[in-house]
Design a protein around this motif. Structure first.
Motif, mmCIF file in Angstrom:
data_model
loop_
_atom_site.group_PDB
_atom_site.id
_atom_site.type_symbol
_atom_site.label_atom_id
_atom_site.label_comp_id
_atom_site.label_asym_id
_atom_site.label_seq_id
_atom_site.Cartn_x
_atom_site.Cartn_y
_atom_site.Cartn_z
ATOM 1 N N ARG A 16 10.717 1.700 4.877
ATOM 2 C CA ARG A 16 9.535 2.076 5.665
ATOM 3 C C ARG A 16 8.262 1.488 5.067
ATOM 4 N N LEU A 17 7.198 1.619 5.828
ATOM 5 C CA LEU A 17 5.873 1.193 5.392
ATOM 6 C C LEU A 17 5.200 2.384 4.720
ATOM 7 N N LEU A 18 4.827 2.260 3.452
ATOM 8 C CA LEU A 18 4.200 3.350 2.716
ATOM 9 C C LEU A 18 2.690 3.388 2.943
ATOM 10 N N PHE A 19 2.065 2.213 3.036
ATOM 11 C CA PHE A 19 0.615 2.155 3.251
ATOM 12 C C PHE A 19 0.259 0.873 3.972
ATOM 13 N N GLU A 20 -0.704 0.978 4.879
ATOM 14 C CA GLU A 20 -1.284 -0.204 5.499
ATOM 15 C C GLU A 20 -2.739 0.116 5.795
ATOM 16 N N GLY A 21 -3.631 -0.736 5.301
ATOM 17 C CA GLY A 21 -5.046 -0.494 5.518
ATOM 18 C C GLY A 21 -5.906 -1.532 4.819
ATOM 19 N N ARG A 22 -7.209 -1.264 4.801
ATOM 20 C CA ARG A 22 -8.153 -2.189 4.187
ATOM 21 C C ARG A 22 -8.591 -1.662 2.829
ATOM 22 N N ALA A 23 -8.769 -2.585 1.896
ATOM 23 C CA ALA A 23 -9.181 -2.203 0.541
ATOM 24 C C ALA A 23 -10.214 -3.194 0.021
ATOM 25 N N ARG A 24 -11.076 -2.692 -0.844
ATOM 26 C CA ARG A 24 -12.076 -3.533 -1.507
ATOM 27 C C ARG A 24 -11.568 -4.063 -2.839
#
Length: 136
Positions: A16-24
């Motif tokens: 599965r996908l644990l995390f998906e998003g934007r990060a600095r």
């Protein structure tokens, strides 16, 4: 050159996908030591060791993950991380307890799966041996 303020990060497990998003910012640990990545960092690939991976999200919040060995690929403004096992925590103390509990559970499940696979392999070998015996 396009100077981005954030990067797209995906953290994947085998199932599965644990995390998906934007990060600095992203910090992780490779076999040769800890490192950090900013959005305009040079592209690269590295192995990861069991450790803590942290993300500074685009809203300023921090996300922390306990990860097992894996691989990190940075290309453009995207970072893909694939790990064998991983859990997300709220803080380092709770993450330690979560990692211990979840990884022990996963180890037991993997042991049971390996045991079942060994039984299937042994049964298949016996059946092939039976096929090779001359008929009476």
């Amino acid at each position: 050159m396009n100077m981005a303020q954030y990067m797209s990060v995906s953290l994947r497990l085998p199932t599965r996908l644990l995390f998906e998003g934007r990060a600095r910012r992203l910090t992780a640990v490779a076999p040769n030591g800890a490192f950090g990545i900013l959005p305009n960092h040079v592209d690269f690939v590295t192995a990861l060791v069991p450790s803590v991976l942290t993300l500074c999200l685009d809203d300023g919040a921090e996300a922390i993950f306990g990860i097992d060995e894996g691989l990190l690929v940075k290309k453009g403004h995207s970072v893909s991380v694939a790990v064998l096992r991983g859990v997300q925590g709220d803080d380092l103390d709770s993450l330690q307890h979560t990692v211990e509990a979840r990884f022990v559970q996963m180890d037991e499940e993997e042991r049971q799966a390996r045991s079942a696979l060994s039984r299937l392999e042994a049964d298949m070998v016996r059946r092939f041996a039976d096929l090779q015996r001359p008929a009476p």
